[in-house]
Scaffold this motif. Structure first.
Motif, PDB file in Angstrom:
ATOM      1  N   ASP A   2     -98.921  30.481 -18.963  1.00 17.83           N
ATOM      2  CA  ASP A   2    -100.130  30.220 -17.925  1.00 17.83           C
ATOM      3  C   ASP A   2     -99.701  30.059 -16.622  1.00 17.83           C
ATOM      4  OD1 ASP A   2     -99.502  27.600 -17.906  1.00 17.83           O
ATOM      5  OD2 ASP A   2    -101.365  26.998 -18.892  1.00 17.83           O
ATOM      6  N   ASP A   3    -100.516  30.071 -15.713  1.00 18.22           N
ATOM      7  CA  ASP A   3    -100.477  30.104 -14.329  1.00 18.22           C
ATOM      8  C   ASP A   3     -99.913  28.609 -13.765  1.00 18.22           C
ATOM      9  OD1 ASP A   3    -101.267  32.653 -14.055  1.00 18.22           O
ATOM     10  OD2 ASP A   3    -103.085  32.206 -13.163  1.00 18.22           O
ATOM     11  N   SER A   4    -100.402  27.473 -14.370  1.00 16.81           N
ATOM     12  CA  SER A   4     -99.964  26.245 -14.032  1.00 16.81           C
ATOM     13  C   SER A   4     -98.377  26.176 -14.721  1.00 16.81           C
ATOM     14  CB  SER A   4    -100.779  25.368 -14.625  1.00 16.81           C
ATOM     15  OG  SER A   4    -100.568  25.273 -16.079  1.00 16.81           O
ATOM     16  N   GLY A   5     -97.978  26.721 -15.541  1.00 16.76           N
ATOM     17  CA  GLY A   5     -96.686  26.683 -16.129  1.00 16.76           C
ATOM     18  C   GLY A   5     -95.737  27.447 -14.888  1.00 16.76           C
ATOM     19  N   ILE A   6     -96.306  28.560 -14.307  1.00 10.32           N
ATOM     20  CA  ILE A   6     -95.461  29.269 -13.512  1.00 10.32           C
ATOM     21  C   ILE A   6     -95.281  28.454 -12.459  1.00 10.32           C
ATOM     22  CG2 ILE A   6     -95.206  31.372 -12.263  1.00 10.32           C
ATOM     23  CD1 ILE A   6     -97.012  32.712 -14.482  1.00 10.32           C
ATOM     24  N   ILE A   7     -96.340  27.814 -11.723  1.00  7.70           N
ATOM     25  CA  ILE A   7     -96.444  27.048 -10.431  1.00  7.70           C
ATOM     26  C   ILE A   7     -95.489  26.092 -10.891  1.00  7.70           C
ATOM     27  CG2 ILE A   7     -97.748  25.414  -9.018  1.00  7.70           C
ATOM     28  CD1 ILE A   7    -100.137  27.293  -9.627  1.00  7.70           C
ATOM     29  N   LYS A   8     -95.373  25.305 -11.929  1.00  8.79           N
ATOM     30  CA  LYS A   8     -94.550  24.082 -12.177  1.00  8.79           C
ATOM     31  C   LYS A   8     -92.876  24.693 -12.029  1.00  8.79           C
ATOM     32  CE  LYS A   8     -93.516  20.531 -15.509  1.00  8.79           C
ATOM     33  NZ  LYS A   8     -93.386  20.182 -16.991  1.00  8.79           N
ATOM     34  N   LEU A   9     -92.831  26.025 -12.657  1.00  5.38           N
ATOM     35  CA  LEU A   9     -91.384  26.454 -12.333  1.00  5.38           C
ATOM     36  C   LEU A   9     -90.957  26.517 -10.970  1.00  5.38           C
ATOM     37  CD1 LEU A   9     -91.332  29.029 -14.990  1.00  5.38           C
ATOM     38  CD2 LEU A   9     -90.152  26.764 -15.412  1.00  5.38           C
ATOM     39  N   TYR A  10     -91.954  26.959 -10.164  1.00  8.15           N
ATOM     40  CA  TYR A  10     -91.752  26.971  -8.703  1.00  8.15           C
ATOM     41  C   TYR A  10     -91.486  25.662  -8.064  1.00  8.15           C
ATOM     42  CZ  TYR A  10     -92.525  32.153  -8.238  1.00  8.15           C
ATOM     43  OH  TYR A  10     -92.716  33.516  -8.408  1.00  8.15           O
ATOM     44  N   TRP A  11     -92.236  24.644  -8.261  1.00 11.90           N
ATOM     45  CA  TRP A  11     -92.071  23.467  -7.844  1.00 11.90           C
ATOM     46  C   TRP A  11     -90.680  22.838  -8.239  1.00 11.90           C
ATOM     47  CZ3 TRP A  11     -94.628  19.655  -4.920  1.00 11.90           C
ATOM     48  CH2 TRP A  11     -95.726  20.539  -4.490  1.00 11.90           C
ATOM     49  N   PHE A  66    -103.544  31.571  -9.030  1.00  6.97           N
ATOM     50  CA  PHE A  66    -102.265  32.127  -8.880  1.00  6.97           C
ATOM     51  C   PHE A  66    -102.461  33.736  -8.753  1.00  6.97           C
ATOM     52  CE2 PHE A  66     -97.789  33.298  -9.768  1.00  6.97           C
ATOM     53  CZ  PHE A  66     -97.265  32.754  -8.851  1.00  6.97           C
ATOM     54  N   SER A  67    -103.152  34.417  -9.477  1.00  3.65           N
ATOM     55  CA  SER A  67    -103.232  35.665  -9.277  1.00  3.65           C
ATOM     56  C   SER A  67    -103.780  36.150  -7.816  1.00  3.65           C
ATOM     57  CB  SER A  67    -104.156  36.256 -10.369  1.00  3.65           C
ATOM     58  OG  SER A  67    -105.484  35.871  -9.994  1.00  3.65           O
ATOM     59  N   SER A  68    -104.568  35.519  -7.399  1.00  2.43           N
ATOM     60  CA  SER A  68    -105.184  35.748  -5.951  1.00  2.43           C
ATOM     61  C   SER A  68    -104.147  35.370  -4.988  1.00  2.43           C
ATOM     62  CB  SER A  68    -106.538  34.764  -5.605  1.00  2.43           C
ATOM     63  OG  SER A  68    -107.504  35.310  -6.358  1.00  2.43           O
ATOM     64  N   PHE A  69    -103.513  34.404  -5.101  1.00  4.10           N
ATOM     65  CA  PHE A  69    -102.392  34.032  -4.333  1.00  4.10           C
ATOM     66  C   PHE A  69    -101.293  34.920  -4.107  1.00  4.10           C
ATOM     67  CE2 PHE A  69     -98.366  31.393  -3.629  1.00  4.10           C
ATOM     68  CZ  PHE A  69     -98.846  30.598  -2.331  1.00  4.10           C
ATOM     69  N   ILE A  70    -100.737  35.294  -5.272  1.00  2.36           N
ATOM     70  CA  ILE A  70     -99.863  36.311  -5.198  1.00  2.36           C
ATOM     71  C   ILE A  70    -100.237  37.529  -4.785  1.00  2.36           C
ATOM     72  CG2 ILE A  70     -99.883  37.112  -7.575  1.00  2.36           C
ATOM     73  CD1 ILE A  70     -96.750  37.083  -7.628  1.00  2.36           C
ATOM     74  N   GLY A  71    -101.640  38.090  -4.987  1.00  5.47           N
ATOM     75  CA  GLY A  71    -101.953  39.369  -4.488  1.00  5.47           C
ATOM     76  C   GLY A  71    -102.327  39.229  -3.079  1.00  5.47           C
ATOM     77  N   LYS A  72    -102.583  38.459  -2.540  1.00  6.83           N
ATOM     78  CA  LYS A  72    -102.803  38.203  -1.113  1.00  6.83           C
ATOM     79  C   LYS A  72    -101.351  38.138  -0.456  1.00  6.83           C
ATOM     80  CE  LYS A  72    -104.841  35.217   2.496  1.00  6.83           C
ATOM     81  NZ  LYS A  72    -105.431  34.007   2.673  1.00  6.83           N
TER      82      LYS A  72
END
Length: 185
Positions: A2-11, A66-72
């Motif tokens: 899920d997106d929160s897991g992806i964001i955690k990986l970035y962090w 996250f989808s909007s963030f990466i799309g932008k």
């Protein structure tokens, strides 16, 4: 993942973040970039720039969608890339859609301030949410994803002239709405 897991990986600055992002959002990013750039090699370069942009942006941001963030980020990277591509190679649909929108929103210096830009974004969002769903989707497909009139007409089963007319009417309403909100055109 899920997106929160992806964001955690970035962090956590894990290199797996980019691999997981590409697996989940690679198609979306390529779709956005390809509609603007119309070239596979330029699109792939843009995707790499997008992932670098996300990598650099995440520590200071925790995007809620996250989808909007990466799309932008993808869209902005593709538009930057389009500026550097010779005029002959430019996607005529992307150039044409930007020219159509100039009638509603111009690039005055007063719009460059962060507060004014956020005010315009809020007004545009409010305007679009007050439109019929179909008109809103057609508008976004044309001016966010830079889809051609013919592609949109095929998707919705309308003639190209009907789609062109719908977009014209929506732009006209948008201009009137922005003027009523005191936004300088």
């Amino acid at each position: 993942m899920d997106d929160s897991g992806i964001i955690k990986l970035y962090w956590e600055r894990s290199e797996d973040a980019i691999r997981v992002t590409d697996k989940k959002y690679g198609k979306l990013c390529r779709y956005i970039a390809e509609n603007i750039l119309n070239n596979l090699q330029d699109t792939e370069e843009c995707i790499n720039d997008t992932y670098l942009g996300v990598w650099n942006a995440i520590p200071s941001n925790r995007p809620s969608v996250f989808s909007s963030f990466i799309g932008k980020i993808t869209r902005n990277q593709a538009l930057k890339k389009l500026e550097y591509i010779s005029a002959e190679k430019r996607n005529p649909d992307a150039v044409r859609s930007l020219a159509e929108l100039e009638q509603c929103v111009s690039g005055h210096d007063s719009m460059e301030s962060e507060l004014e830009r956020k005010r315009i974004e809020r007004a545009l969002t409010e305007f679009l949410w007050n439109q019929d769903k179909e008109k809103r989707i057609i508008f976004v497909r044309r001016y966010w994803h830079f889809e051609s009139i013919s592609t949109i007409s095929k998707l919705f089963g309308y003639s190209e002239s009907k789609v062109t007319s719908m977009l014209y009417q929506t732009r006209r309403k948008l201009r009137a709405y922005l003027e009523s909100e005191g936004i300088e055109i």
